[in-house]
Design a protein around this motif. Structure first.
Motif, short mmCIF file in Angstrom:
data_model
loop_
_atom_site.label_atom_id
_atom_site.label_comp_id
_atom_site.label_asym_id
_atom_site.label_seq_id
_atom_site.Cartn_x
_atom_site.Cartn_y
_atom_site.Cartn_z
N LEU A 164 -4.05 6.22 -1.90
CA LEU A 164 -2.97 7.20 -2.01
C LEU A 164 -2.70 7.53 -3.47
N LYS A 165 -2.32 8.73 -3.70
CA LYS A 165 -1.89 9.11 -5.04
C LYS A 165 -0.57 8.40 -5.32
N PRO A 166 -0.32 8.02 -6.58
CA PRO A 166 0.90 7.29 -6.89
C PRO A 166 2.18 7.97 -6.41
N SER A 167 2.23 9.29 -6.43
CA SER A 167 3.45 9.99 -6.01
C SER A 167 3.67 9.91 -4.51
N THR A 168 2.64 9.57 -3.72
CA THR A 168 2.81 9.51 -2.27
C THR A 168 2.98 8.10 -1.75
N ILE A 169 2.96 7.10 -2.62
CA ILE A 169 3.14 5.73 -2.19
C ILE A 169 4.62 5.48 -1.98
N ILE A 170 4.96 4.96 -0.82
CA ILE A 170 6.35 4.67 -0.49
C ILE A 170 6.74 3.33 -1.09
N PRO A 171 7.89 3.25 -1.77
CA PRO A 171 8.31 1.98 -2.35
C PRO A 171 8.33 0.88 -1.30
N GLY A 172 7.95 -0.31 -1.74
CA GLY A 172 7.82 -1.43 -0.82
C GLY A 172 9.13 -2.01 -0.38
N SER A 173 9.06 -2.66 0.77
CA SER A 173 10.20 -3.42 1.23
C SER A 173 9.98 -4.87 0.80
N SER A 174 10.90 -5.72 1.12
CA SER A 174 10.84 -7.14 0.76
C SER A 174 10.71 -7.33 -0.75
N PRO A 175 11.64 -6.76 -1.52
CA PRO A 175 11.56 -6.95 -2.97
C PRO A 175 11.78 -8.42 -3.34
N VAL A 176 11.11 -8.82 -4.39
CA VAL A 176 11.30 -10.16 -4.92
C VAL A 176 12.49 -10.06 -5.86
N THR A 177 13.56 -10.79 -5.56
CA THR A 177 14.79 -10.65 -6.34
C THR A 177 14.96 -11.73 -7.40
#
Length: 129
Positions: free
Chosen positions: A5-18
């Motif tokens: 995927l092109k960077p602009s079409t990648i959906i931000p991930g879930s399960s962030p490391v906090t």
């Protein structure tokens, strides 16, 4: 044919490391030091690390450690011995390539960061002519 995927079409991930993820115990000394250096940058400072990214971070650190070991071997015994190239050179070369690939995936290279900032800038400009 495009790759990925092109960077602009990648959906931000879930399960962030906090928090800062625990350093894997089996990493060598240099790899552990690199984990301790980079993990806080990705997780706390930039807030871009997700659970799905931990394997890439681990691979990055493994290759960083292997690269350092190979550099020490070459420094101690030379690049060429008995007319043959030191096998550590192959490890150095392969680890360097994989390290750079993982660094790019994690946004640790100047070009990866500039692509990310360009995408953020483009997103901010939506609706403006």
């Amino acid at each position: 044919m495009t790759r990925g995927l092109k960077p602009s079409t990648i959906i931000p991930g879930s399960s962030p490391v906090t928090g800062i993820p625990k350093t894997p115990s089996y990493l060598n000394k240099e790899a552990k030091a690199e984990w301790r250096r980079v993990a806080p940058i990705l997780a706390i400072e930039r807030k871009v690390l997700t659970d799905a990214d931990l394997a890439t971070l681990e691979t990055y650190c493994v290759h960083y450690g292997a690269l350092r070991m190979a550099e020490r071997e070459i420094a101690a015994n030379g690049l060429i011995s008995a007319g043959k190239r030191n096998p550590a050179y192959g490890i150095l070369k392969e680890s360097s390539l994989l390290l750079v690939r993982c660094a790019g995936e994690l946004g640790l290279t100047p070009s990866a960061r500039s692509r990310a900032s360009m995408n953020e800038y483009a997103d901010d400009d939506e609706g403006f002519v």
